[in-house]
Scaffold this active site. Structure first.
Site, PDB file in Angstrom:
ATOM      1  N   ILE A 193       0.981   3.905   2.175  1.00 21.84           N
ATOM      2  CA  ILE A 193       1.679   4.290   3.407  1.00 21.84           C
ATOM      3  C   ILE A 193       2.962   3.478   3.548  1.00 21.84           C
ATOM      4  O   ILE A 193       4.031   4.019   3.821  1.00 21.84           O
ATOM      5  CB  ILE A 193       0.772   4.102   4.630  1.00 21.84           C
ATOM      6  N   ALA A 194       2.840   2.167   3.358  1.00 26.69           N
ATOM      7  CA  ALA A 194       4.019   1.305   3.474  1.00 26.69           C
ATOM      8  C   ALA A 194       5.083   1.683   2.455  1.00 26.69           C
ATOM      9  O   ALA A 194       6.282   1.589   2.744  1.00 26.69           O
ATOM     10  CB  ALA A 194       3.620  -0.154   3.300  1.00 26.69           C
ATOM     11  N   GLN A 248      -4.214 -11.663  12.922  1.00 29.37           N
ATOM     12  CA  GLN A 248      -2.854 -11.168  13.119  1.00 29.37           C
ATOM     13  C   GLN A 248      -2.448 -11.198  14.591  1.00 29.37           C
ATOM     14  O   GLN A 248      -1.305 -11.515  14.921  1.00 29.37           O
ATOM     15  CB  GLN A 248      -2.729  -9.762  12.529  1.00 29.37           C
ATOM     16  N   ARG A 266     -20.713   1.367   9.276  1.00 22.26           N
ATOM     17  CA  ARG A 266     -19.594   1.301  10.220  1.00 22.26           C
ATOM     18  C   ARG A 266     -19.477  -0.092  10.833  1.00 22.26           C
ATOM     19  O   ARG A 266     -18.372  -0.587  11.069  1.00 22.26           O
ATOM     20  CB  ARG A 266     -19.761   2.347  11.313  1.00 22.26           C
ATOM     21  N   GLY A 290       0.806  -1.212   0.000  1.00 22.25           N
ATOM     22  CA  GLY A 290       0.000   0.000   0.000  1.00 22.25           C
ATOM     23  C   GLY A 290       0.841   1.266   0.000  1.00 22.25           C
ATOM     24  O   GLY A 290       2.067   1.237   0.143  1.00 22.25           O
ATOM     25  N   ASN A 333      -6.940   1.656  10.437  1.00 19.66           N
ATOM     26  CA  ASN A 333      -8.108   2.176  11.167  1.00 19.66           C
ATOM     27  C   ASN A 333      -9.278   1.198  11.207  1.00 19.66           C
ATOM     28  O   ASN A 333      -9.445   0.408  10.287  1.00 19.66           O
ATOM     29  CB  ASN A 333      -8.549   3.496  10.531  1.00 19.66           C
ATOM     30  N   HIS A 391      -8.073   7.891  17.611  1.00 14.10           N
ATOM     31  CA  HIS A 391      -7.596   8.420  16.328  1.00 14.10           C
ATOM     32  C   HIS A 391      -8.820   8.531  15.407  1.00 14.10           C
ATOM     33  O   HIS A 391      -9.059   7.696  14.549  1.00 14.10           O
ATOM     34  CB  HIS A 391      -6.536   7.502  15.725  1.00 14.10           C
ATOM     35  N   ASP A 404      -1.447  12.664  14.463  1.00 14.01           N
ATOM     36  CA  ASP A 404      -2.258  13.758  14.996  1.00 14.01           C
ATOM     37  C   ASP A 404      -1.395  14.698  15.844  1.00 14.01           C
ATOM     38  O   ASP A 404      -1.546  15.921  15.785  1.00 14.01           O
ATOM     39  CB  ASP A 404      -3.400  13.189  15.833  1.00 14.01           C
TER      40      ASP A 404
END
Length: 333
Positions: A18-19, A114, A100, A16, A133, A189, A161
């Site tokens: 971010i990685a 995991q 959600r 991804g 998230n 977060h 943040d």
């Protein structure tokens, strides 16, 4: 851990974006030091394996000397075996039309697997940082499913943040961000987090000066500053049509670097950690607190004043975390 040893670092969601930023911070030495050799373990789902192989080729082409070996895998047992550090970036993103509860269910399944793999295969002193998230609740699920790993070895990322809050204060005060200290992120977060400037200070030529004495605008500090930090992720997505990747990778690097090497004397940072009753937050959730770190152990900063304005915001984000936990945990029992 001695620098003569090779550390096993697992990154999930490794194909991804971010990685993609994070990996190169790690192998340059920004996270664990300029002389720490690394076995880099990259985990992703089977559909991403070709992209992951491309990332591996780029890592090889960088020719960074700290890279001892690279493992590219879709198997959690292979990934987490003997892991010293696990950075759990991969998670199910919320898609159009997804409720959600659907998001919580999908991520509960991921982090249950995991967490169990970390419990069964990782080094028993493994340090785990959850980024995907909802990060606080995903970290709690992983920890719950890893009963043989100390609870304090699980954390979630609120350093992004924290860094955003420091940057906003620096911009408003017209100072360098390095001179802004001890802002706090309380809670989740999410958009209910509480960015708190009350205990922070700015290094001026005249000495340490409380943030409120420099900015002198309580309306901004209790209004726009808070909402800007709370909504910063959404603002970035709106502007670039992609989530914040480079800044998230920098925050992950900062979080892990400080967890390993410690914080300067008198300096505290924000980490999502298991609540222990501090500041009226009962045990049973992962909550962002101000912490100091020494010898690889964090300590929640005690005795900070909580005024009625802050109490209301802290209680609000706590309430959201309780609701998330209640919803998510029905899927792991």
């Amino acid at each position: 851990m001695s620098n003569s040893e090779i550390v096993n670092v697992v990154i999930t969601g490794a194909a991804g974006q971010i990685a993609y930023s994070l990996i190169f911070n790690v192998i340059k030495g920004d996270m664990f030091g300029n002389d720490q050799k690394i076995k880099l373990v990259l985990l992703d789902i089977p559909a991403m394996i070709d992209g992951l192989r491309g990332v591996v080729m780029e890592i090889e082409d960088c020719a960074y000397p700290l890279v001892s070996s690279i493992v590219c895998t879709t198997d959690v047992k292979e990934a987490f075996t003997d892991a010293h550090y696990a950075i759990l970036v991969g998670a199910m993103p919320r898609r159009d039309g997804m409720e959600r509860s659907d998001l919580l269910k999908a991520n509960a399944a991921i982090f249950k697997v995991q967490g169990k793999a970390i419990n069964d295969y990782a080094n028993k002193n493994v340090k785990v940082l959850v980024v995907g998230n909802p990060a606080n609740t995903n970290a709690l699920i992983a920890s719950t499913c890893a009963p043989n790993i100390p609870k304090e070895n699980f954390s979630c990322l609120t350093r992004l943040d924290h860094n955003r809050a420091k940057a906003q204060i620096a911009l408003k005060a017209n100072v360098n961000v390095k001179d802004v200290h001890n802002v706090i992120i309380w809670g989740n977060h999410s958009s209910t987090q509480y960015p708190d400037s009350r205990c922070g200070y700015i290094n001026l030529p005249t000495g340490k000066t409380p943030i409120s004495n420099v900015i002198k605008n309580d309306q901004w500090l209790q209004g726009e500053f808070i909402t800007t930090v709370q909504k910063r992720g959404a603002a970035i997505i709106s502007a670039r049509k992609l989530s914040s990747a480079a800044s998230a990778a920098k925050a992950i690097t900062d979080h892990m670097h400080d967890w390993v090497f410690g914080t300067p004397e008198g300096e505290y940072v924000s980490m999502g950690v298991p609540s222990d009753g501090s500041y009226g937050i009962p045990e049973g959730i992962i909550f962002s607190f101000p912490v100091t770190i020494k010898n690889g152990k964090y300590t929640i900063v005690q005795g900070l004043p909580i005024d009625p304005f802050s109490r209301a915001l802290i209680d609000s984000t706590h309430s959201e975390l309780i609701q998330e936990k209640t919803s998510a945990f029905q899927f792991i029992e």
